[in-house]
Design an enzyme around this catalytic site. Structure first.
Site, PDB file in Angstrom:
ATOM      1  CG  ASN A  21      -1.756   0.915   1.347  1.00 28.38           C
ATOM      2  OD1 ASN A  21      -1.588   2.278   0.760  1.00 28.38           O
ATOM      3  ND2 ASN A  21      -3.139   0.761   1.902  1.00 28.38           N
ATOM      4  CB  ALA A  22       1.839   3.499  -2.671  1.00 28.02           C
ATOM      5  CE  LYS A  24      -1.304  -0.310   5.173  1.00 28.38           C
ATOM      6  NZ  LYS A  24      -1.492  -1.549   5.732  1.00 28.38           N
ATOM      7  CG  ASP A  80      -4.404  -6.937   9.701  1.00 29.32           C
ATOM      8  OD1 ASP A  80      -4.592  -6.422   8.598  1.00 29.32           O
ATOM      9  OD2 ASP A  80      -5.050  -7.670  10.447  1.00 29.32           O
ATOM     10  N   GLY A 160      -9.150   4.142   1.995  1.00 22.56           N
ATOM     11  CA  GLY A 160     -10.317   3.348   2.658  1.00 22.56           C
ATOM     12  C   GLY A 160     -11.111   4.016   3.262  1.00 22.56           C
ATOM     13  CE1 TYR A 161     -15.136   0.761   5.448  1.00 20.59           C
ATOM     14  CE2 TYR A 161     -12.954   0.100   5.689  1.00 20.59           C
ATOM     15  CZ  TYR A 161     -14.116  -0.246   5.324  1.00 20.59           C
ATOM     16  OH  TYR A 161     -14.565  -1.498   4.967  1.00 20.59           O
ATOM     17  CG  ASP A 162      -8.536   8.099   5.543  1.00 19.01           C
ATOM     18  OD1 ASP A 162      -8.525   7.463   6.698  1.00 19.01           O
ATOM     19  OD2 ASP A 162      -7.290   8.061   4.971  1.00 19.01           O
ATOM     20  CE  LYS A 182      -5.059   8.360   8.099  1.00 18.41           C
ATOM     21  NZ  LYS A 182      -5.200   7.352   6.926  1.00 18.41           N
ATOM     22  CG  HIS A 187      -5.214   3.702  12.868  1.00 15.23           C
ATOM     23  ND1 HIS A 187      -5.635   4.898  12.231  1.00 15.23           N
ATOM     24  CD2 HIS A 187      -5.093   2.813  12.115  1.00 15.23           C
ATOM     25  CE1 HIS A 187      -5.966   4.575  10.958  1.00 15.23           C
ATOM     26  NE2 HIS A 187      -5.632   3.279  10.890  1.00 15.23           N
TER      27      HIS A 187
HETATM   28  P1  IMP Z   1      -4.594  -3.156   6.398  1.00 13.76           P
HETATM   29  O1  IMP Z   1      -4.775  -4.408   6.709  1.00 13.76           O
HETATM   30  O2  IMP Z   1      -3.646  -2.465   7.395  1.00 13.76           O
HETATM   31  O3  IMP Z   1      -4.070  -3.011   4.888  1.00 13.76           O
HETATM   32  O4  IMP Z   1      -5.930  -2.330   6.613  1.00 13.76           O
HETATM   33  C1  IMP Z   1      -6.997  -3.040   6.017  1.00 13.76           C
HETATM   34  C2  IMP Z   1      -8.285  -1.977   5.679  1.00 13.76           C
HETATM   35  O5  IMP Z   1      -8.694  -1.057   6.780  1.00 13.76           O
HETATM   36  C3  IMP Z   1      -7.797  -1.045   4.665  1.00 13.76           C
HETATM   37  O6  IMP Z   1      -7.894  -1.691   3.360  1.00 13.76           O
HETATM   38  C4  IMP Z   1      -8.868   0.028   4.875  1.00 13.76           C
HETATM   39  O7  IMP Z   1     -10.089  -0.338   4.279  1.00 13.76           O
HETATM   40  C5  IMP Z   1      -8.816   0.167   6.395  1.00 13.76           C
HETATM   41  N1  IMP Z   1      -7.960   0.967   7.087  1.00 13.76           N
HETATM   42  C6  IMP Z   1      -6.783   0.572   7.626  1.00 13.76           C
HETATM   43  N2  IMP Z   1      -6.277   1.873   7.828  1.00 13.76           N
HETATM   44  C7  IMP Z   1      -7.035   2.878   7.635  1.00 13.76           C
HETATM   45  C8  IMP Z   1      -6.884   4.436   7.434  1.00 13.76           C
HETATM   46  O8  IMP Z   1      -5.878   4.968   7.978  1.00 13.76           O
HETATM   47  N3  IMP Z   1      -7.788   5.100   6.765  1.00 13.76           N
HETATM   48  C9  IMP Z   1      -8.834   4.594   6.259  1.00 13.76           C
HETATM   49  N4  IMP Z   1      -9.091   2.961   6.156  1.00 13.76           N
HETATM   50  C10 IMP Z   1      -8.129   2.447   6.845  1.00 13.76           C
END
Ligand code: IMP
Length: 205
Positions: A21-22, A24, A80, A160-162, A182, A187
């Protein structure tokens, strides 16, 4: 004639972040700027979508870091993260990325807003767990940010859900904030700061 070392010549320690994820990777690189060089899975030539078959954030984060250590023998951390919505019994949780059945941010947000229609209690939190695998030992770091789910998506930044998440104490969503803003409260930033503090104490950082 001997060469004079310049600041630009200093080699930074490299640490793999087990992600594709670019967004992140950019967030984390900013937090570690000038201290560690972050390599992504792409940078080490790993094209595998590491299976997230665990039942907790901890399990999935550890699966990612262990994969890199096992196959590439490099120090690594994996994370995660997900969104936990109180009124939905903490869904989507570990299923956040594929809540709507595929990896569409738009689809995931629409499903979330549909599932919350008519629900006034809109408390939620983002959680991140990081698993650091250093010298074949595993360490966990956790970060959380509480907030509410807006009734409509707003904002263009982030991922994502931002656009539907408004952190407590703010009147804008994560998607209306710059990456820097942010990073002050997210988190992932909280978990990363714990990771950085640990590296300072234990790895001659
Ligand atoms: P991951 O497993 O850490 O890649 O996160 C799983 C999913 O949670 C992502 O694909 C997003 O849908 C959501 N998510 C995690 N962190 C964020 C964030 O900082 N903003 C918005 N959505 C997030």
């Amino acid at each position: 004639m001997g060469s004079i070392a310049k600041v630009g010549d200093i080699r930074l320690k490299e640490l793999v972040f087990a992600t594709n994820n670019a967004y992140k990777a950019a967030e984390v690189s900013k937090l570690l700027a000038g201290k560690y060089k972050i390599l992504t899975l792409k940078d080490i030539g790993c094209g595998v979508d590491i299976p997230e078959t665990g039942s907790t954030f901890e399990d999935n984060a550890a699966l990612k870091s262990l994969y890199v250590v096992t196959h590439y023998h490099l120090d690594c951390f994996g994370d995660d993260s997900g969104l936990e919505v109180e009124a939905l019994n903490n869904a989507p949780g570990i299923y956040s990325a594929r809540y709507s059945g595929n990896r569409s941010d738009q689809g995931n947000m629409s499903l979330l807003l549909n599932n919350m229609e008519g629900i006034e209690h809109r408390s939620a939190r983002f959680r991140t767990v990081i698993s650091l695998n250093l010298n074949n030992k595993n360490f966990f770091f956790e970060g959380m940010v509480s907030g509410t789910i807006r009734k409509e998506a707003i904002g263009e930044q982030g991922f994502g859900y931002d656009p539907v998440f408004e952190p407590l104490g703010h009147d804008r969503t994560f998607a209306q904030m710059s990456t820097n803003e942010k990073n002050e409260i997210s988190h992932r930033a909280i978990a990363m700061k714990k990771l950085i503090a640990f590296l300072k104490d234990h790895a001659g950082f």
